[in-house]
Design a protein around this motif. Structure first.
Motif, PDB file in Angstrom:
ATOM      1  N   GLU A 102      -5.552   9.514  -1.729  1.00 43.66           N
ATOM      2  CA  GLU A 102      -5.349   8.407  -2.662  1.00 43.66           C
ATOM      3  C   GLU A 102      -4.690   7.228  -1.969  1.00 43.66           C
ATOM      4  O   GLU A 102      -3.837   7.405  -1.088  1.00 43.66           O
ATOM      5  N   ILE A 103      -5.100   6.025  -2.383  1.00 40.94           N
ATOM      6  CA  ILE A 103      -4.365   4.820  -2.015  1.00 40.94           C
ATOM      7  C   ILE A 103      -4.068   4.050  -3.291  1.00 40.94           C
ATOM      8  O   ILE A 103      -4.899   3.977  -4.201  1.00 40.94           O
ATOM      9  N   GLN A 104      -2.841   3.535  -3.378  1.00 39.02           N
ATOM     10  CA  GLN A 104      -2.431   2.646  -4.457  1.00 39.02           C
ATOM     11  C   GLN A 104      -2.037   1.316  -3.826  1.00 39.02           C
ATOM     12  O   GLN A 104      -1.388   1.292  -2.774  1.00 39.02           O
ATOM     13  N   THR A 105      -2.421   0.215  -4.468  1.00 47.68           N
ATOM     14  CA  THR A 105      -2.157  -1.102  -3.890  1.00 47.68           C
ATOM     15  C   THR A 105      -1.702  -2.090  -4.958  1.00 47.68           C
ATOM     16  O   THR A 105      -2.040  -1.953  -6.139  1.00 47.68           O
ATOM     17  N   ARG A 106      -0.925  -3.067  -4.513  1.00 45.92           N
ATOM     18  CA  ARG A 106      -0.588  -4.247  -5.316  1.00 45.92           C
ATOM     19  C   ARG A 106      -0.746  -5.464  -4.415  1.00 45.92           C
ATOM     20  O   ARG A 106      -0.489  -5.395  -3.213  1.00 45.92           O
ATOM     21  N   PHE A 107      -1.138  -6.561  -5.002  1.00 49.17           N
ATOM     22  CA  PHE A 107      -1.267  -7.784  -4.207  1.00 49.17           C
ATOM     23  C   PHE A 107       0.081  -8.242  -3.669  1.00 49.17           C
ATOM     24  O   PHE A 107       1.114  -8.130  -4.335  1.00 49.17           O
ATOM     25  N   TYR A 108       0.050  -8.744  -2.439  1.00 50.27           N
ATOM     26  CA  TYR A 108       1.218  -9.368  -1.813  1.00 50.27           C
ATOM     27  C   TYR A 108       0.832 -10.810  -1.519  1.00 50.27           C
ATOM     28  O   TYR A 108      -0.184 -11.067  -0.857  1.00 50.27           O
ATOM     29  N   LYS A 128       0.826  -1.207   0.000  1.00 48.74           N
ATOM     30  CA  LYS A 128       0.000   0.000   0.000  1.00 48.74           C
ATOM     31  C   LYS A 128       0.862   1.261   0.000  1.00 48.74           C
ATOM     32  O   LYS A 128       1.919   1.303   0.626  1.00 48.74           O
ATOM     33  N   LEU A 129       0.347   2.263  -0.685  1.00 48.90           N
ATOM     34  CA  LEU A 129       0.886   3.617  -0.614  1.00 48.90           C
ATOM     35  C   LEU A 129      -0.319   4.538  -0.494  1.00 48.90           C
ATOM     36  O   LEU A 129      -1.194   4.542  -1.365  1.00 48.90           O
ATOM     37  N   ALA A 130      -0.393   5.300   0.595  1.00 48.02           N
ATOM     38  CA  ALA A 130      -1.517   6.220   0.803  1.00 48.02           C
ATOM     39  C   ALA A 130      -0.984   7.621   1.027  1.00 48.02           C
ATOM     40  O   ALA A 130       0.081   7.816   1.627  1.00 48.02           O
ATOM     41  N   CYS A 131      -1.750   8.603   0.539  1.00 48.42           N
ATOM     42  CA  CYS A 131      -1.335   9.999   0.686  1.00 48.42           C
ATOM     43  C   CYS A 131      -2.557  10.904   0.658  1.00 48.42           C
ATOM     44  O   CYS A 131      -3.664  10.476   0.321  1.00 48.42           O
TER      45      CYS A 131
END
Length: 334
Positions: free
Chosen positions: A234-240, A127-130
């Protein structure tokens, strides 16, 4: 869904209030399951009173076998002509925090029109949130150093003045080292990455974090997306993936296991509602406090359509305050 937000937004606050009140009785008792069970039962009982046909799209029971609301569970009174609603819940984000008497636990739920919340068949995500100022400027596929450099330029401050929130986990040792090498400040949190991510989009007098990074629960990603859609963040996500079976679950669901999923993918449309109540005190919300025959709760409810954020302080008279228990089919005093 005829103006769902206006009709039921405050009803959802009553749901998170009930979960917070019931779970706060377990403060410091060392029983995570007791915390979760109390909050989940209160949520179910209160949701039964709301005129919706709700389906739980996001719950955590699959990940940690918690006694909480499960995926595909039906909630609401299901009366004829009631709107169909997707529901995402975390009765207590930070059960360990409550069990150990630590700060920053909150009760959370989000809702939207049918099909608005993404169902994620995976346990964890990168996750990356800002906040709003950095929305669209960062990229989860870039290096930590690159993102921090961009953030500093956009916010017009030095990298050394940036603050990054990260869950304090062994899996984040290298991430923490990268942030330190870049020179930014770090705020480590024990649990509760939803509150940590939301904090990037809300200004506090004491100063909040600029970015939230790391690997956390997939259900929390959807809840975070719901909140940030209301706040303009905003949040950006990729599966882990912890194993090949988890990757296979995502592929069988028809999702791209290597794609980046953003706020608008996880929580779509203008009918998103986010509600939360503090259980233990923190920067985001104050916790439940008990006085002489009364309890005080602090909540927030947000609407994506108009980006409205309401903070609600409620004083509950414990001589009269009851919460419906679905499990025992009765009203119970707090």
């Amino acid at each position: 869904m005829a103006d769902l937000q206006r009709e039921i937004a405050l009803e959802f606050v009553r749901v998170t209030e009930a979960a917070a009140l019931r779970s706060s009785r377990w403060l410091g008792l060392g029983d995570k399951d007791g915390v979760d069970k109390a909050a989940s039962d209160a949520m179910r009982g209160m949701l039964d009173l709301i005129a919706i046909r709700g389906t739980v799209i996001i719950g955590e029971g699959l990940k940690d076998r918690a006694p909480m609301l499960h995926i595909d569970e039906k909630v609401g009174n299901w009366r004829e002509h009631a709107p169909e609603v997707d529901i995402a819940v975390d009765p207590v984000d930070g059960t360990r925090l409550v069990a150990n008497g630590l700060p920053n636990a909150i009760s959370i739920m989000a809702a939207g029109a049918k099909g608005s919340l993404m169902s994620i068949p995976s346990f964890y995500m990168h996750k990356l949130a800002c906040g709003p100022q950095l929305r669209g400027k960062l990229d989860i596929n870039r290096s930590v150093a690159e993102n921090l450099s961009v953030a500093a330029a956009v916010l017009r401050k030095s990298v050394k003045d940036l603050t990054v929130t990260i869950l304090d986990r062994e899996r984040h040792r290298e991430l923490i080292a990268e942030v330190r090498r870049a020179g930014a400040r770090i705020r480590l949190i024990g649990d509760g990455d939803v509150a940590g991510a939301i904090a990037t989009a809300i200004s506090f007098d004491s100063g909040n974090a600029d970015i939230c990074l790391g690997i956390g629960g997939a259900p929390e990603a959807v809840l975070t997306a719901a909140a940030l859609s209301c706040l303009g963040g905003e949040i950006q996500t990729r599966f882990y993936f912890g194993n090949t079976e988890e990757r296979a679950l995502v592929e069988r669901a028809g999702l791209d296991p290597d794609a980046v999923y953003r706020t608008e993918d996880l929580a779509r449309g203008e009918d998103i509602i986010f509600a939360a109540t503090g259980v233990t005190g923190g920067e985001f919300l104050q916790g439940v406090s008990f006085g002489s025959h009364q309890a005080t709760t602090h909540s927030v409810v947000m609407r994506s359509k108009y980006k409205t954020v309401r903070y609600i302080k409620a004083i509950h008279n414990l001589n009269y305050k009851t919460i419906p228990s679905r499990e025992r089919n009765q009203e119970e005093f707090v």
